[in-house]
Write a protein that holds these residues in place. Structure first.
Motif, PDB file in Angstrom:
ATOM      1  N   GLU A  98       1.829   7.098  -6.521  1.00  0.00           N
ATOM      2  CA  GLU A  98       0.607   7.859  -6.813  1.00  0.00           C
ATOM      3  C   GLU A  98      -0.336   7.063  -7.704  1.00  0.00           C
ATOM      4  N   MET A 145      -6.699  -2.151  -3.452  1.00  0.00           N
ATOM      5  CA  MET A 145      -7.288  -1.391  -2.351  1.00  0.00           C
ATOM      6  C   MET A 145      -8.486  -2.136  -1.765  1.00  0.00           C
ATOM      7  N   PHE A 167       2.245   1.843  -3.583  1.00  0.00           N
ATOM      8  CA  PHE A 167       1.278   2.439  -4.502  1.00  0.00           C
ATOM      9  C   PHE A 167       1.053   3.916  -4.164  1.00  0.00           C
ATOM     10  N   GLU A 168       1.085   4.233  -2.879  1.00  0.00           N
ATOM     11  CA  GLU A 168       0.949   5.645  -2.491  1.00  0.00           C
ATOM     12  C   GLU A 168       2.128   6.456  -2.997  1.00  0.00           C
ATOM     13  N   ALA A 191      -8.596   6.557   0.416  1.00  0.00           N
ATOM     14  CA  ALA A 191      -9.288   5.267   0.582  1.00  0.00           C
ATOM     15  C   ALA A 191      -9.858   5.194   1.993  1.00  0.00           C
ATOM     16  N   SER A 226      -0.796   6.241   4.003  1.00  0.00           N
ATOM     17  CA  SER A 226      -0.975   5.845   2.605  1.00  0.00           C
ATOM     18  C   SER A 226      -2.450   5.823   2.221  1.00  0.00           C
ATOM     19  N   LEU A 227      -3.284   5.275   3.091  1.00  0.00           N
ATOM     20  CA  LEU A 227      -4.721   5.266   2.817  1.00  0.00           C
ATOM     21  C   LEU A 227      -5.259   6.682   2.699  1.00  0.00           C
ATOM     22  N   THR A 244       0.834  -1.208   0.000  1.00  0.00           N
ATOM     23  CA  THR A 244       0.000   0.000   0.000  1.00  0.00           C
ATOM     24  C   THR A 244       0.864   1.251   0.000  1.00  0.00           C
ATOM     25  N   LEU A 298      -4.248   8.271  -0.544  1.00  0.00           N
ATOM     26  CA  LEU A 298      -4.922   7.643  -1.677  1.00  0.00           C
ATOM     27  C   LEU A 298      -6.440   7.822  -1.608  1.00  0.00           C
ATOM     28  N   TYR A 302      -3.712   4.569  -7.532  1.00  0.00           N
ATOM     29  CA  TYR A 302      -4.835   3.953  -6.820  1.00  0.00           C
ATOM     30  C   TYR A 302      -5.194   2.705  -7.598  1.00  0.00           C
ATOM     31  N   HIS A 303      -4.828   1.551  -7.052  1.00  0.00           N
ATOM     32  CA  HIS A 303      -5.093   0.278  -7.714  1.00  0.00           C
ATOM     33  C   HIS A 303      -6.373  -0.305  -7.103  1.00  0.00           C
ATOM     34  N   PRO A 304      -7.497  -0.226  -7.789  1.00  0.00           N
ATOM     35  CA  PRO A 304      -8.789  -0.613  -7.188  1.00  0.00           C
ATOM     36  C   PRO A 304      -8.810  -2.031  -6.630  1.00  0.00           C
TER      37      PRO A 304
END
Length: 270
Positions: free
Chosen positions: A186, A193, A182-183, A226, A220-221, A179, A224, A188-190
């Protein structure tokens, strides 16, 4: 001392075996490895894939050492010769030792980019890798902030499919690392997540990792954008008891920022 004395007359096979046996003791045998570097440098045109991976592992323990970083530069310039013959497993093992850090030669970035292309060319074979190798490779790419949306989508899809394997890995923080990567990138991998937020609803999974790993996961969340109520609640409960580990108000602000962004109130954390 005896091993150091005979390094100049060792054959490449003997030198590699000695290095392999001592590399796990790191700097305890710094004298031997410093003596071995000139011999390995002489043998660079003859080195094979396992030799290169071993040499990268040796250099990893000597960040900031000018002589070792000079040797690493030579490795990075010579190693592209063998990349076309590398299997993806060996490519991942090499990437494990190439995370970006201050003092790393610029040639390392070029080598990592070449290794990334090797993985990208064999995306259909990524399922053969251990999840830990996938995460290590993603972590390396993120440290350079390299761009490759196609490869990252494939890696994220595969990691999401193997979330149970990640959850019960001997390294309990792999999901937090992915996570964070990915943050950093940059992205956002659906699929990822959805998988990691589902994992976050398991209070035990959150409690297995350290205070600072949970804090980084939440940052990170937040970045993003999320949100999952149960995941945030579990994280807040895991963080509350160790807030005293923070050193200053700035770190406290970073800690509560994702909860504030999500308007998630938790007493006594937020």
């Amino acid at each position: 001392p005896d091993a150091i004395r005979v390094v100049p007359v060792m054959e490449l096979r003997e030198l590699a075996m000695a290095c392999q046996g001592l590399v796990y003791f790191g700097k305890d045998y710094g004298g031997f490895f410093r003596a071995a570097v000139p011999r390995l440098r002489e043998e660079l045109p003859r080195l094979t894939v396992p030799h290169f991976v071993l040499a990268l592992r040796i250099c990893r323990d000597y960040k900031g050492d000018a002589a070792m970083m000079s040797f690493l530069t030579d490795i990075c310039m010579e190693m592209p010769r063998v990349i076309p013959t590398m299997c993806i497993n060996d490519a991942c093992k090499a990437l494990m030792h190439l995370d970006n850090h201050r003092g790393l030669p610029r040639e390392a970035r070029r080598l990592v980019t070449s290794l990334m292309s090797r993985l990208d060319d064999h995306r259909e074979d990524l399922s053969q890798l251990l999840v830990s190798d996938l995460v290590d490779s993603l972590d390396c790419f993120a440290s350079y902030k390299l761009k490759n949306d196609r490869l990252y989508k494939a890696m994220g899809d595969l990691l999401a499919e193997r979330i149970v394997e990640i959850k019960y890995s001997s390294n309990p923080s792999l999901w937090a690392t992915v996570t964070s990567c990915f943050e950093t990138l940059e992205i956002y991998h659906p699929m990822w997540m959805n998988a990691v937020l589902e994992l976050g609803r398991d209070q035990f999974a959150i409690q297995k990792v350290s205070f600072f790993q949970v804090a980084q996961f939440m940052r990170s969340l937040g970045r993003l954008a999320a949100y999952d109520e149960a995941t945030y609640q579990n994280a807040a409960e895991a963080l509350t008891g160790d807030v005293h580990l923070l050193r200053d108000a700035g770190e406290l602000t970073d800690l509560i920022e994702p909860f504030a962004r999500a308007a998630h109130a938790h007493q006594p954390l937020v």
